[in-house]
Scaffold this active site. Structure first.
Site, PDB file in Angstrom:
ATOM      1  N   CYS A 192       0.845  -1.205   0.000  1.00 23.36           N
ATOM      2  CA  CYS A 192       0.000   0.000   0.000  1.00 23.36           C
ATOM      3  C   CYS A 192       0.878   1.252   0.000  1.00 23.36           C
ATOM      4  CB  CYS A 192      -0.908  -0.037   1.235  1.00 23.36           C
ATOM      5  SG  CYS A 192      -1.768   1.499   1.587  1.00 23.36           S
TER       6      CYS A 192
ATOM      7  N   CYS B  69       0.023   3.995   2.579  1.00 23.77           N
ATOM      8  CA  CYS B  69       0.415   3.558   3.923  1.00 23.77           C
ATOM      9  C   CYS B  69       1.888   3.878   4.166  1.00 23.77           C
ATOM     10  CB  CYS B  69       0.203   2.053   4.090  1.00 23.77           C
ATOM     11  SG  CYS B  69      -1.495   1.508   3.850  1.00 23.77           S
TER      12      CYS B  69
END
Length: 140
Positions: free
Chosen positions: A39, A42
């Site tokens: 991700c 993230c």
């Protein structure tokens, strides 16, 4: 057990997560980030979480949980998007929200935990008013 990467704690199992919530006790907030190694958003918010962990060390614990390695926890909190954040206090989820907007994470932490530069007032403590050891405040 959980491994520490700087000040943010990476959780590796449900049992270590449960122990960390117990360790936080009734007075310390816990910011949880559900993330995935793949991700991008993230990864981008990671450095700011490290800063928050230092700034709030006395009042808040920050945990990171990889959804791919901790499916049981991801299911428990019905995680469908990353990053998803939770603020927990005394085993109670106060808020859950999605997204890598740093300003939203910081403002949400400030709403529930207070500003990093504020000195928290402990429940039951009295102000310095009337305390012989405190200096009077002049009113201009």
């Amino acid at each position: 057990m959980a491994s520490q990467h700087k000040k943010v704690i990476v959780v590796d199992s449900k049992s270590s997560y449960d122990k960390l919530l117990d360790d936080a006790g009734p007075n310390k907030h816990v910011l949880v980030e559900f993330y995935a190694s793949w991700c991008g958003p993230c990864a981008m918010i990671g450095p700011r979480l490290e800063q928050l962990a230092v700034e709030y060390a006395s009042r808040m614990m920050i945990l990171k949980i990889d959804v791919d390695n901790n499916e049981e926890l991801a299911l428990q909190y019905e995680i469908s998007s990353m990053p998803t954040f939770l603020i927990i206090k005394n085993h109670v989820t106060l808020i859950q929200f999605v997204g890598s907007n740093v300003d939203r994470v910081v403002s949400t932490v400030e709403k529930y935990v207070g500003r990093a530069d504020e000195v928290p007032v402990k429940a039951g403590s009295k102000s310095n008013e009337g305390n012989a050891n405190s200096a009077p405040v002049s009113k201009l």
